[in-house]
Every structure is written in C-alpha cells, then in structure tokens.
Design a protein around this motif. Structure first.
Motif, short mmCIF file in Angstrom:
data_model
loop_
_atom_site.label_atom_id
_atom_site.label_comp_id
_atom_site.label_asym_id
_atom_site.label_seq_id
_atom_site.Cartn_x
_atom_site.Cartn_y
_atom_site.Cartn_z
N GLY A 47 0.78 -1.22 0.00
CA GLY A 47 0.00 0.00 0.00
C GLY A 47 0.82 1.27 0.00
O GLY A 47 0.31 2.34 -0.33
N LEU A 48 2.08 1.21 0.38
CA LEU A 48 2.91 2.41 0.45
C LEU A 48 3.72 2.64 -0.83
O LEU A 48 4.28 3.72 -1.01
CB LEU A 48 3.86 2.34 1.63
N ALA A 49 3.78 1.64 -1.70
CA ALA A 49 4.64 1.76 -2.90
C ALA A 49 4.24 2.96 -3.74
O ALA A 49 5.10 3.67 -4.27
CB ALA A 49 4.57 0.48 -3.72
N ARG A 50 2.96 3.24 -3.85
CA ARG A 50 2.53 4.35 -4.72
C ARG A 50 2.98 5.69 -4.16
O ARG A 50 3.18 6.64 -4.91
CB ARG A 50 1.01 4.32 -4.91
N PHE A 51 3.15 5.77 -2.85
CA PHE A 51 3.65 7.00 -2.25
C PHE A 51 5.16 7.11 -2.42
O PHE A 51 5.70 8.17 -2.73
CB PHE A 51 3.27 7.07 -0.78
N GLN A 52 5.84 6.01 -2.20
CA GLN A 52 7.29 6.03 -2.27
C GLN A 52 7.82 6.20 -3.69
O GLN A 52 8.93 6.71 -3.88
CB GLN A 52 7.85 4.74 -1.65
N ARG A 53 7.05 5.78 -4.68
CA ARG A 53 7.49 5.86 -6.07
C ARG A 53 6.86 7.04 -6.81
O ARG A 53 7.01 7.15 -8.03
CB ARG A 53 7.14 4.55 -6.79
N GLN A 54 6.18 7.94 -6.10
CA GLN A 54 5.55 9.07 -6.76
C GLN A 54 6.62 9.98 -7.38
O GLN A 54 7.74 10.10 -6.88
CB GLN A 54 4.68 9.86 -5.79
N GLU A 55 6.26 10.62 -8.46
CA GLU A 55 7.15 11.56 -9.11
C GLU A 55 6.95 12.94 -8.51
O GLU A 55 5.81 13.46 -8.47
CB GLU A 55 6.89 11.60 -10.62
N ARG A 211 7.44 8.99 9.42
CA ARG A 211 7.05 8.16 8.26
C ARG A 211 6.98 9.02 7.00
O ARG A 211 7.37 8.58 5.91
CB ARG A 211 5.71 7.49 8.53
N ASP A 212 6.47 10.25 7.13
CA ASP A 212 6.46 11.16 5.99
C ASP A 212 7.88 11.41 5.49
O ASP A 212 8.13 11.47 4.27
CB ASP A 212 5.83 12.51 6.38
N MET A 213 8.83 11.56 6.42
CA MET A 213 10.22 11.75 6.02
C MET A 213 10.72 10.60 5.17
O MET A 213 11.45 10.80 4.19
CB MET A 213 11.11 11.89 7.28
N ASP A 214 10.31 9.39 5.53
CA ASP A 214 10.82 8.25 4.76
C ASP A 214 10.16 8.16 3.40
O ASP A 214 10.79 7.71 2.43
CB ASP A 214 10.64 6.95 5.54
N VAL A 215 8.90 8.58 3.30
CA VAL A 215 8.27 8.67 1.98
C VAL A 215 9.01 9.70 1.13
O VAL A 215 9.29 9.46 -0.06
CB VAL A 215 6.78 9.03 2.10
N ILE A 216 9.36 10.82 1.73
CA ILE A 216 10.11 11.86 1.01
C ILE A 216 11.45 11.31 0.54
O ILE A 216 11.87 11.52 -0.61
CB ILE A 216 10.29 13.09 1.91
N ARG A 217 12.14 10.58 1.43
CA ARG A 217 13.42 9.97 1.05
C ARG A 217 13.26 9.10 -0.18
O ARG A 217 14.03 9.22 -1.15
CB ARG A 217 13.96 9.12 2.22
N ALA A 218 12.26 8.22 -0.14
CA ALA A 218 12.08 7.29 -1.25
C ALA A 218 11.68 8.03 -2.53
O ALA A 218 12.16 7.72 -3.62
CB ALA A 218 11.02 6.26 -0.87
N ALA A 219 10.78 9.01 -2.40
CA ALA A 219 10.33 9.76 -3.58
C ALA A 219 11.48 10.56 -4.20
O ALA A 219 11.50 10.79 -5.41
CB ALA A 219 9.18 10.69 -3.21
N LEU A 220 12.44 10.97 -3.37
CA LEU A 220 13.63 11.66 -3.88
C LEU A 220 14.59 10.71 -4.60
O LEU A 220 15.55 11.15 -5.23
CB LEU A 220 14.37 12.35 -2.74
N GLY A 221 14.35 9.42 -4.43
CA GLY A 221 15.23 8.44 -5.04
C GLY A 221 16.49 8.18 -4.24
O GLY A 221 17.48 7.66 -4.77
N GLU A 222 16.44 8.48 -2.94
CA GLU A 222 17.61 8.31 -2.08
C GLU A 222 17.55 6.98 -1.34
O GLU A 222 16.52 6.61 -0.77
CB GLU A 222 17.69 9.45 -1.06
N THR A 223 18.67 6.27 -1.33
CA THR A 223 18.76 5.03 -0.57
C THR A 223 18.72 5.31 0.93
O THR A 223 18.09 4.58 1.70
CB THR A 223 20.06 4.29 -0.90
N LYS A 224 19.41 6.37 1.34
CA LYS A 224 19.43 6.76 2.74
C LYS A 224 19.21 8.27 2.85
O LYS A 224 19.34 9.01 1.87
CB LYS A 224 20.77 6.37 3.39
#
Length: 530
Positions: A47-55, A211-224
């Motif tokens: 359910g979180l993939a769509r948030f983490q992979r958003q452009e 949790r929002d921070m980690d979505v931002i991390r993923a959406a930025l394309g950052e591993t860490k």
C-alpha cells in the motif's frame, strides 16, 4: 524550544519530556496497492509503494506577491514541491494529505553525498524556508548535500490545521486556586475548539511525521537520508532512527530530547535548568548594574525579579497599552532562555527594567521587543501555530485528565519553583483534548551512529535529559559545550557560534567520521566556520 527570544507563536510550548512505551514499525495494511521495491532495494510495505514511487513535481516557491519567504527561496534557486502521504499509515488506501518540501541542490554536484533534511524544532515550525539558513552557516555542508526543508504535516503549507484559537497560550497557573481554575477553563475552551478536527488529530504525531520523512526519502530516489535536527527536531530524528534504522545516513542531533520524556507535560523537568539560566543572567546583569540598575549582585538582581512577580500576583501591571497579569508574566520571564549572548541578555535586562518600574507604579513604555511579545499574547492564534503545536504533542502521548493532579504538583513546588513552577507544571489543552493518540509513544533504543551536540546549561532541554538520549542511542557520540546557557549550539542558527562545535558537526557531515569518544568544547565565542 529553540534558543532565541520567544514570540507569542512559540512561548509557553514546553520542550523535553513525555512517556515511554512500545515502538512499533510502520503497520500498513495490505488493502491498497502491491509490494514494490523502493530506492533502497527493499520491498515497500503493501500500500505504500505508490507514495514512495511518486514523481515529485518541482516548481517555484513563491505563492503570491506577498510571499516574501517564497521569493527569497526562488532567488536562491531553491525548488519547492508537495509530496502526497497517507493521513493514516495503517490505512494507506484511505485519505491522503500533502506535505510541502523545499530543495537547495548541492553546490558541488560532482562530490554530492546525498540529501540532508533539516528540522529546527518547535514542534510545529515550518522549515521549507530554513534551508537557506543552513546553507548560509554551513557552505561546506551545502556543497555536499541537497538541503531539504519540510513543513511537517498540518504545519505551514502542509495541509494546515487551524483551530482558530482566541489565545496563543494557556500560560501560568498564577498564585492561587482561583487563578489556576481560570487557566483550566482556558485550556478546556482551547481544546474544545479543535473538536471539529478530531478525525485528523490522532494522526498529527511525530511517528507519522517520521514516516512522511521516509516517503520523502524514497520519492527523492535516495537510498538513505541524512538529517540535522535541533530541539524538538532531535525527537523527530530519534523516532526516525527507531522506525527506519537502515535508512539513516549521517545524523546530527543538537540539544537532544530524552525520548522517554517528550509529550504534553514535557516542560515539567525544566525547573532547575530555568533557575540556572536565570542565575547566570542575574550575574551578567549585576556586572552591568551601571547600565541596567537592577542590582549590584546576582542576589539583588534576582530579588528585583521576585518583587516583580510578587507585584503581579497582587494584581495586573500596566505596561504601556498592555495589561500584564500572573498568567503572562512567567511567559515573559521565559525569554531569559533566548540565548546567553550579551545582546540577548541585554535585551532581557531592558525588559526587566521596564517591568520593575511598572511594579513600582511608574508609568512605563515597553521596549519594542516587550511590546511585540505582549501584543502577541493579546492576539488570537491567527495562523494556527499554537493549536498545531499542541495537536502534535497531544497525538504523541496522552496527558493526565485530572486537573487536581496538576494543582497538587504546582502547590508542591511553589517554594522551590516560585517563578516558573506554575508555568511549566500547569495543565495544557491536552488534558481536555477531543481525541486520543492513535499509537503509544516510540521507545527509542538502538545503536545507529549519531553525533549529538549540546550545552551543559541548556534551559530548553536539561543536560540530564540529553545524557538520557545519549544512553538510549548507544551508537552516539556526544560533544558537550561546557559552561554555556543556550538552547541549541550548532552553526549560530539560534545561538552564538562555537568553532569547536561547528568543526565537529561539519567534519562528521562532510567526512563521515564520528569522534572516537565523547568530547567537550570550551565556551569561547567565535565566528565559526562553514
């Protein structure tokens, strides 16, 4: 709170303190979306993939002709955007909200390390604009990192929450039962005005912001994600480390809060630290008696402050066009925590001189700072800053709902905390809050590498609480600024600069080397280095 002169927007919101109990990982249900890999190569929770992979759609920051901060961001070539996140992470297929972010790209892209997110504290302080300050004070860090600012959920441009409070603070319980009851009624009224938002209030928590921070991390394309947090921002960083230990890169916590103590009653431990900074200021004022005429010794200066308090307890003082009563005086006195520089101490001394004369019955004109702060206390919470600050703390931990418990605590400490006890031990709107936390507080215990910096005389986060955070984060190293009475110590962001502290932080962020062991810095003023 951060170490600076308080305004009506921040005064009276305690920092430090709260409950313990269990730390759960993100509990997303499998009722929306499918499992996909994020930038770190691991499967995103269902359910979180769509948030983490958003452009992320970057755009200009200025929102209109009157948006001065947005204009300044644009002039600095910053970019702004909104990231979509779940309101409730246990139901990622449900309602969503938007979180506003800003980005200043690394000035040396060939040596770029990654992204560094900054949170200045609060809680509830917008930070999209403040990336400019980080770049200004730490150009070597700005060269290596994309600097990311975030308005936390319900703050600033991030789906803002506003309860339309007629007052910005409950304030002090005052000298007796009658004055205490008046503040209880005020706290109850303020809480009731947030009832219209009860559907979102449980989700305003620090856990969800992490949790929002980690979505931002993923959406930025950052591993860490690297992170710099001060004051309340350290608690946000601690929670992020606990929830996402493998996502953290280089983390700096400035004036770290004891993670077992943050919550609505967080200020209760501040009494000795507040007394310490007041004594330090009194010694300074005594050395400048020829200018401020508050007393030739520290004891005489403190006696002057006590006489002001006694006069206010007998009845309100007239300060220019303002009326200062026992509910508000301790909020004014709290401004002694605004920093231990000559400038900050001198400004506070000028205010105390005005209040001394008012207590004598002399017609006075407030200083510009005092006039602004008193006007702020008399104004409504127009932008919702105070209500959202309380919403965050109320969502992090449930407060006692027994007014009598607060009154007994205040009475028990009137002798040893006569000035600040009725303020820091008073009840808050959380005692009458219309919603309960959705989750227990996060129990922080991990060995993730962290650099901690702080001052021994910190009035916002007592040094004992910083040491407790150091023990909870077993992978941390601590650099202590000895003999300083300021809240936050890095970069001159909210307090005087110290080269020793700045070198430790900048060296870690740039080179990634933690000190081999805990270290100390001398309290010597310096221009600092970026």
């Amino acid at each position: 709170m951060r170490g600076r002169r308080l305004t009506a927007a921040t005064a009276g919101v305690g920092v430090a303190a709260a409950a313990l109990v269990g730390a759960a990982v993100v509990g997303a249900r499998a009722d929306a979306g499918t499992t996909r890999a994020d930038a770190g190569g691991r499967a995103a929770p269902p359910g979180l993939a769509r948030f983490q992979r958003q452009e992320i759609a970057w755009h200009r920051c200025q929102t209109g002709p009157d948006d001065a901060t947005g204009k300044e961001l644009d002039e600095a070539k910053a970019q702004c955007a909104e990231v979509v996140v779940p309101l409730d992470y246990s139901r990622p297929g449900g309602r969503t909200i938007k979180v506003a972010i800003s980005r200043l790209k690394a000035t040396d892209p060939g040596r770029r390390r990654g992204a560094l997110l900054y949170n200045p504290g609060g809680p509830g302080v917008p930070a999209t604009y403040l990336v400019l300050q980080v770049k200004r004070v730490a150009p070597t860090v700005a060269a290596r990192y994309d600097l990311i600012g975030m308005d936390p959920r319900f703050v600033g441009h991030s789906t803002p929450l506003n309860c339309d409070w007629p007052s910005v603070a409950v304030g002090s319980a005052g000298p007796d039962r009658r004055s205490f009851d008046r503040t209880a009624e005020l706290a109850k009224d303020l809480a009731s005005r947030c009832a219209a938002h009860r559907d979102v209030l449980p989700h305003a928590s620090t856990r969800n912001t992490a949790r929002d921070m980690d979505v931002i991390r993923a959406a930025l394309g950052e591993t860490k994600l690297s992170y710099l947090g001060s004051s309340y921002g350290t608690y946000l960083g601690e929670v992020y480390l606990q929830l996402f230990p493998r996502r953290a890169d280089r983390v700096v916590l400035d004036s770290a809060i004891d993670p077992d103590r943050f919550g609505p009653d967080s200020a209760r431990t501040q009494g000795p630290a507040l007394a310490g900074v007041l004594r330090n200021w009194a010694s300074w004022a005594a050395r400048h008696h020829d200018r401020y005429d508050l007393g030739a010794t520290a004891a005489q200066v403190l006696a002057t402050v006590n006489r002001i308090n006694q006069a206010v307890n007998r009845g309100p003082l007239r300060v220019g066009d303002h009326r200062l009563d026992s509910r508000l005086l301790p909020l004014i006195l709290f401004n002694v925590t605004g920093g231990d520089s000559d400038e900050a101490y001198g400004s506070f001394a000028a205010d105390i001189r005005v209040l001394r004369d008012a207590a004598r019955g002399v017609k006075v004109t407030p200083t510009p700072v005092l006039d602004q702060v008193l006007a702020g206390f008399a104004s409504p919470d127009a932008d919702g800053t105070s209500s959202v600050q309380n919403a965050i703390m109320c969502a992090d931990r449930a407060a006692s709902r027994d007014p009598e418990a607060y009154y007994r605590d205040i009475q028990a400490h009137r002798a040893d905390e006569p000035l600040f006890g009725p303020l820091i031990r008073n009840l808050t709107p959380c005692s009458f809050w219309p919603a309960s936390p959705a989750e227990p507080p996060t129990k922080v215990r991990n060995a993730v590498p962290v650099l901690m910096v702080g001052a021994t005389g910190d009035p916002g986060v007592p040094y004992a609480d910083q040491l407790a955070a150091h023990r909870a984060l077993t992978g941390s190293r601590m650099v202590t600024l000895r003999g300083a009475f300021r809240h936050t110590v890095y970069g001159g962001l909210f307090a005087p600069r110290n080269t020793c502290v700045d070198d430790a932080v900048n060296g870690y962020l740039v080179d990634g080397v933690l000190p081999a062991e805990d270290a100390t810095c001398a309290n010597t003023p310096s221009a600092g280095k970026g």
